[in-house]
Design a protein around this motif. Structure first.
Motif, PDB file in Angstrom:
ATOM      1  N   GLU A   1       7.127 -31.043 -44.174  1.00 54.50           N
ATOM      2  CA  GLU A   1       8.122 -31.753 -42.861  1.00 54.50           C
ATOM      3  C   GLU A   1       9.210 -32.367 -43.320  1.00 54.50           C
ATOM      4  O   GLU A   1      10.233 -32.506 -42.770  1.00 54.50           O
ATOM      5  CB  GLU A   1       6.807 -32.415 -42.265  1.00 54.50           C
ATOM      6  CG  GLU A   1       7.601 -33.395 -40.978  1.00 54.50           C
ATOM      7  CD  GLU A   1       6.572 -34.303 -40.367  1.00 54.50           C
ATOM      8  OE1 GLU A   1       6.881 -35.128 -39.530  1.00 54.50           O
ATOM      9  OE2 GLU A   1       5.299 -34.344 -40.557  1.00 54.50           O
ATOM     10  N   SER A   2       9.084 -33.343 -44.517  1.00 53.39           N
ATOM     11  CA  SER A   2       9.873 -34.403 -44.737  1.00 53.39           C
ATOM     12  C   SER A   2      11.119 -33.373 -45.562  1.00 53.39           C
ATOM     13  O   SER A   2      12.341 -33.862 -45.323  1.00 53.39           O
ATOM     14  CB  SER A   2       9.286 -35.106 -45.945  1.00 53.39           C
ATOM     15  OG  SER A   2       8.311 -35.817 -45.454  1.00 53.39           O
ATOM     16  N   ILE A   3      10.758 -32.341 -46.235  1.00 46.70           N
ATOM     17  CA  ILE A   3      11.857 -31.440 -46.665  1.00 46.70           C
ATOM     18  C   ILE A   3      12.675 -30.917 -45.513  1.00 46.70           C
ATOM     19  O   ILE A   3      13.870 -30.938 -45.584  1.00 46.70           O
ATOM     20  CB  ILE A   3      11.305 -30.412 -47.420  1.00 46.70           C
ATOM     21  CG1 ILE A   3      10.747 -30.806 -48.794  1.00 46.70           C
ATOM     22  CG2 ILE A   3      12.555 -29.449 -47.853  1.00 46.70           C
ATOM     23  CD1 ILE A   3       9.890 -29.927 -49.680  1.00 46.70           C
ATOM     24  N   ILE A   4      12.032 -30.498 -44.611  1.00 48.26           N
ATOM     25  CA  ILE A   4      12.683 -29.485 -43.563  1.00 48.26           C
ATOM     26  C   ILE A   4      13.554 -30.497 -42.879  1.00 48.26           C
ATOM     27  O   ILE A   4      14.718 -30.204 -42.352  1.00 48.26           O
ATOM     28  CB  ILE A   4      11.671 -28.687 -42.550  1.00 48.26           C
ATOM     29  CG1 ILE A   4      11.184 -27.633 -43.497  1.00 48.26           C
ATOM     30  CG2 ILE A   4      12.620 -27.945 -41.586  1.00 48.26           C
ATOM     31  CD1 ILE A   4       9.842 -27.070 -42.672  1.00 48.26           C
ATOM     32  N   LYS A   5      12.981 -31.777 -42.435  1.00 51.55           N
ATOM     33  CA  LYS A   5      13.623 -32.745 -41.633  1.00 51.55           C
ATOM     34  C   LYS A   5      14.892 -33.384 -42.256  1.00 51.55           C
ATOM     35  O   LYS A   5      15.740 -34.104 -41.680  1.00 51.55           O
ATOM     36  CB  LYS A   5      12.786 -33.878 -41.278  1.00 51.55           C
ATOM     37  CG  LYS A   5      11.663 -33.371 -40.325  1.00 51.55           C
ATOM     38  CD  LYS A   5      10.965 -34.348 -39.900  1.00 51.55           C
ATOM     39  CE  LYS A   5      10.257 -34.474 -38.547  1.00 51.55           C
ATOM     40  NZ  LYS A   5       9.201 -35.381 -38.068  1.00 51.55           N
ATOM     41  N   SER A   6      15.169 -33.008 -43.534  1.00 49.77           N
ATOM     42  CA  SER A   6      16.424 -33.397 -44.250  1.00 49.77           C
ATOM     43  C   SER A   6      17.388 -32.410 -43.982  1.00 49.77           C
ATOM     44  O   SER A   6      18.739 -32.667 -44.569  1.00 49.77           O
ATOM     45  CB  SER A   6      16.259 -33.423 -45.683  1.00 49.77           C
ATOM     46  OG  SER A   6      15.923 -31.985 -46.407  1.00 49.77           O
ATOM     47  N   ILE A   7      17.280 -31.385 -43.175  1.00 48.82           N
ATOM     48  CA  ILE A   7      18.358 -30.348 -42.999  1.00 48.82           C
ATOM     49  C   ILE A   7      19.484 -31.014 -42.394  1.00 48.82           C
ATOM     50  O   ILE A   7      19.496 -31.794 -41.176  1.00 48.82           O
ATOM     51  CB  ILE A   7      17.786 -29.163 -42.256  1.00 48.82           C
ATOM     52  CG1 ILE A   7      17.030 -28.146 -43.418  1.00 48.82           C
ATOM     53  CG2 ILE A   7      18.950 -28.229 -41.569  1.00 48.82           C
ATOM     54  CD1 ILE A   7      16.336 -27.137 -42.568  1.00 48.82           C
TER      55      ILE A   7
END
Length: 325
Positions: free
Chosen positions: A316-322
């Motif tokens: 979740e945290s990785i994807i929300k950095s997009i």
């Protein structure tokens, strides 16, 4: 002393709420494990109906996991010992009984930084419970955003070099070192991270036309059809084995915002058709109207016998950095 401390807390809360840019007051660095709430509440309230409602709300099972795991873990702290190091928790829920008006206030950087503090106040137990139920989504969202920021800070300490992927799909993303790109095409990337033995965290990045997903009652149906098609054609297994959304576990669909753009968040369970494997997935479809597409960040976990909440939270945290270029 207790009265003085309460006055100081109120002053800090008001100051933080009115002027978030004021850095004139020194605040120590916050601490705490991810997704752990310090619940500041009287022992009697914690052991009664107020505490029961707090646990039912904030320790409820997280959507999309094969075995129940709580949204947050909690540590109760009596108000009389909430001082010094105890005030440095990154997310704090403070329950206050008394006064004349039932209120809920959320502030940042009250005792430490970064920090999010939610204060729920009511004259009676029923007032407090009503406030908790009315504002639970707002509080959970505020706590989640704080924890995502912290996980992203940790991730940013050591990043994967992924410029080629970013340039091909026209976006940026912060992926931690430890992942590797296992498959790369013009419009599909598959990243993997080994945990131990055969256990993995995996992330797919791809794009689909906007018309692939209709808005309304059929959104989740379109999503399942789309995802099953992607996993069957892009990462097929041997002997006709392929991944699919588990049919007897309806995925949970939410609306959210990523990179200031509307997005769908989908949480559910995947399984292998033709083989005994399964686990949780979390997918974000970010609406990119300029390029007539959804940019999709689609993560899943295979970790039998292990708790999976923290792995899903990492995705979740990785994807929300997009951010879309």
């Amino acid at each position: 002393m207790k009265a003085l401390y309460s006055v100081l807390f109120c002053v800090l809360l008001l100051a933080c709420g009115e002027n978030k840019e004021d850095n004139s007051i020194y605040l120590p660095e916050s601490n705490g494990i991810l997704n752990s709430i310090s619940v500041v509440v009287d022992n009697q309230l914690w052991e009664g109906s107020v505490g029961e409602n707090i646990r039912n709300i904030f320790a409820a099972p997280l959507n999309g996991l094969p075995v129940d795991e709580p949204i947050f873990i909690m540590r109760q702290i009596p108000p009389q010992v909430f001082d010094g190091f105890a005030t440095r928790s990154r997310i704090v829920l403070k329950i206050e009984k008394g006064g004349t008006e039932a209120t809920t206030k959320i502030a940042n950087e009250v005792f430490s930084k970064p920090q999010t503090v939610a204060v729920v106040r009511g004259k009676t137990n029923q007032d407090i419970i009503a406030q908790l139920k009315q504002t639970k989504d707002k509080i959970i969202d505020a706590f989640n955003k704080e924890e995502v920021k912290e996980r992203q800070r940790q991730i940013n300490l050591s990043l994967l070099e992924d410029e080629a992927m970013e340039n091909k799909l026209g976006f940026t993303i912060n992926v931690p070192f430890g992942y590797r790109i296992s498959k790369a095409t013009e419009d599909f990337f598959w990243l993997r991270k080994n945990l131990d033995n055969s256990k993995t965290i995996e992330l797919m990045i791809y794009e689909i036309p906007l018309e692939t997903i209709s808005k309304g009652d059929s959104t989740i149906v379109d999503f399942v059809k789309m995802r099953n098609g992607v996993t069957k054609t892009k990462i097929p297994g041997e002997d006709g084995i392929f991944m699919e959304v588990q049919g007897d576990y309806a995925p949970a669909l939410f609306n959210t915002i990523i990179d200031n753009k509307p997005a769908y968040e989908v949480r559910g369970i995947w399984r292998m058709n033709g083989f005994t494997m399964a686990g949780p997935f979390i997918t974000y479809l970010i609406e990119d109207k300029i390029n007539n597409r959804y940019l999709v960040g689609d993560g899943y976990v295979y970790a039998p016998s292990l708790e999976k909440r923290d792995y899903v939270f990492e995705l979740e945290s990785i994807i929300k950095s997009i951010t879309i270029k």
